[in-house]
Design a protein around this motif. Sequence first.
Motif, PDB file in Angstrom:
ATOM      1  N   HIS A 160       7.519  29.515  43.028  1.00  0.00           N
ATOM      2  CA  HIS A 160       7.840  28.111  42.733  1.00  0.00           C
ATOM      3  C   HIS A 160       7.680  27.244  43.983  1.00  0.00           C
ATOM      4  CE1 HIS A 160      10.494  28.757  38.904  1.00  0.00           C
ATOM      5  NE2 HIS A 160       9.263  29.189  38.767  1.00  0.00           N
ATOM      6  N   ARG A 178       4.451  18.662  44.784  1.00  0.00           N
ATOM      7  CA  ARG A 178       5.642  18.335  43.993  1.00  0.00           C
ATOM      8  C   ARG A 178       6.855  18.262  44.921  1.00  0.00           C
ATOM      9  NH1 ARG A 178       1.673  18.658  40.878  1.00  0.00           N
ATOM     10  NH2 ARG A 178       1.862  18.893  38.636  1.00  0.00           N
ATOM     11  N   ASN A 207      10.314  20.062  44.734  1.00  0.00           N
ATOM     12  CA  ASN A 207      10.843  19.672  43.437  1.00  0.00           C
ATOM     13  C   ASN A 207      10.799  20.869  42.475  1.00  0.00           C
ATOM     14  OD1 ASN A 207      11.602  18.470  41.068  1.00  0.00           O
ATOM     15  ND2 ASN A 207      10.296  16.668  41.345  1.00  0.00           N
ATOM     16  N   ALA A 246      12.669  21.461  39.931  1.00  0.00           N
ATOM     17  CA  ALA A 246      12.799  21.043  38.532  1.00  0.00           C
ATOM     18  C   ALA A 246      11.429  20.715  37.945  1.00  0.00           C
ATOM     19  CB  ALA A 246      13.732  19.842  38.418  1.00  0.00           C
ATOM     20  N   ALA A 247      10.571  20.075  38.718  1.00  0.00           N
ATOM     21  CA  ALA A 247       9.225  19.749  38.235  1.00  0.00           C
ATOM     22  C   ALA A 247       8.417  21.018  37.974  1.00  0.00           C
ATOM     23  CB  ALA A 247       8.499  18.853  39.238  1.00  0.00           C
ATOM     24  N   ARG A 257       9.649  24.058  37.145  1.00  0.00           N
ATOM     25  CA  ARG A 257      10.166  24.683  35.925  1.00  0.00           C
ATOM     26  C   ARG A 257       9.733  23.914  34.682  1.00  0.00           C
ATOM     27  NH1 ARG A 257      14.349  25.503  39.436  1.00  0.00           N
ATOM     28  NH2 ARG A 257      15.464  23.637  38.762  1.00  0.00           N
ATOM     29  N   GLU A 258       9.779  22.589  34.770  1.00  0.00           N
ATOM     30  CA  GLU A 258       9.362  21.760  33.630  1.00  0.00           C
ATOM     31  C   GLU A 258       7.891  21.994  33.302  1.00  0.00           C
ATOM     32  OE1 GLU A 258       8.849  17.038  32.657  1.00  0.00           O
ATOM     33  OE2 GLU A 258      10.534  17.658  33.921  1.00  0.00           O
ATOM     34  N   TRP A 259       7.043  22.030  34.328  1.00  0.00           N
ATOM     35  CA  TRP A 259       5.615  22.294  34.114  1.00  0.00           C
ATOM     36  C   TRP A 259       5.402  23.654  33.448  1.00  0.00           C
ATOM     37  CZ3 TRP A 259       2.709  26.279  36.274  1.00  0.00           C
ATOM     38  CH2 TRP A 259       1.355  26.259  35.942  1.00  0.00           C
ATOM     39  N   ARG A 260       6.089  24.672  33.956  1.00  0.00           N
ATOM     40  CA  ARG A 260       5.939  26.016  33.380  1.00  0.00           C
ATOM     41  C   ARG A 260       6.339  26.056  31.922  1.00  0.00           C
ATOM     42  NH1 ARG A 260       8.637  30.712  36.002  1.00  0.00           N
ATOM     43  NH2 ARG A 260       7.585  31.744  34.302  1.00  0.00           N
ATOM     44  N   HIS A 261       7.443  25.411  31.585  1.00  0.00           N
ATOM     45  CA  HIS A 261       7.926  25.454  30.198  1.00  0.00           C
ATOM     46  C   HIS A 261       7.087  24.584  29.277  1.00  0.00           C
ATOM     47  CE1 HIS A 261      11.274  28.059  31.035  1.00  0.00           C
ATOM     48  NE2 HIS A 261      11.578  27.315  32.068  1.00  0.00           N
ATOM     49  N   GLN A 262       6.601  23.473  29.750  1.00  0.00           N
ATOM     50  CA  GLN A 262       5.782  22.600  28.917  1.00  0.00           C
ATOM     51  C   GLN A 262       4.411  23.198  28.650  1.00  0.00           C
ATOM     52  OE1 GLN A 262       5.627  18.785  30.830  1.00  0.00           O
ATOM     53  NE2 GLN A 262       7.556  18.109  29.944  1.00  0.00           N
TER      54      GLN A 262
END
Length: 187
Positions: free
Chosen positions: A118, A127, A139, A141-142, A144-149
Amino acid sequence: VIATIVDAVLPPNPHNVTRCVMTAPGPYLDDAPDVPSPRAAKLPEISTAATLAQFVRLQGYAPTVLSASYAVGLAELGRDGLSGLALCFGAGESQASLLQQGREIIHVGIPRGEDAIHDQWARLRGRFVWDHEGNCYLNQAAVREWRHQTHASLERTADDDAATWRTLVSQVLTGLISAYARELARL
């Protein structure tokens, strides 16, 4: 706080001391006082596993501390006679264990896990986030958000972000496989 959590998850054992098996995050210390384990010590200081084992012991259990990859192997290799290779990718460490009929023959761990991937991905992809004083941070959070999206896949690389992710995961896997190969050569 930890004692309260242990009480909620593992009730006190009113009977004789009962053996149990546990694992803990991060590298574990096998020679912690009164914590039997199948392997020799890896760390000179008190580990998270030794601390958690003490809480479990206070509940009336006699814990044996296993590596995370050994525990995964015991849980997942039942249909294969508890024999095979088990991998575990944690936040701070990646591990591999070779099991033969339930015995851990080889265990290796490298101090790189998902957090390192990460961090490096955030750095390479720019990021960052800044606090109110102007301090710059990666970042997470960015990431993790990218991975999940995107449901980042190691098999298909649809864009540069995914290709970078795949490369970083491959580097961690290569390090783990290299450490495993060195241990295998010692047998």
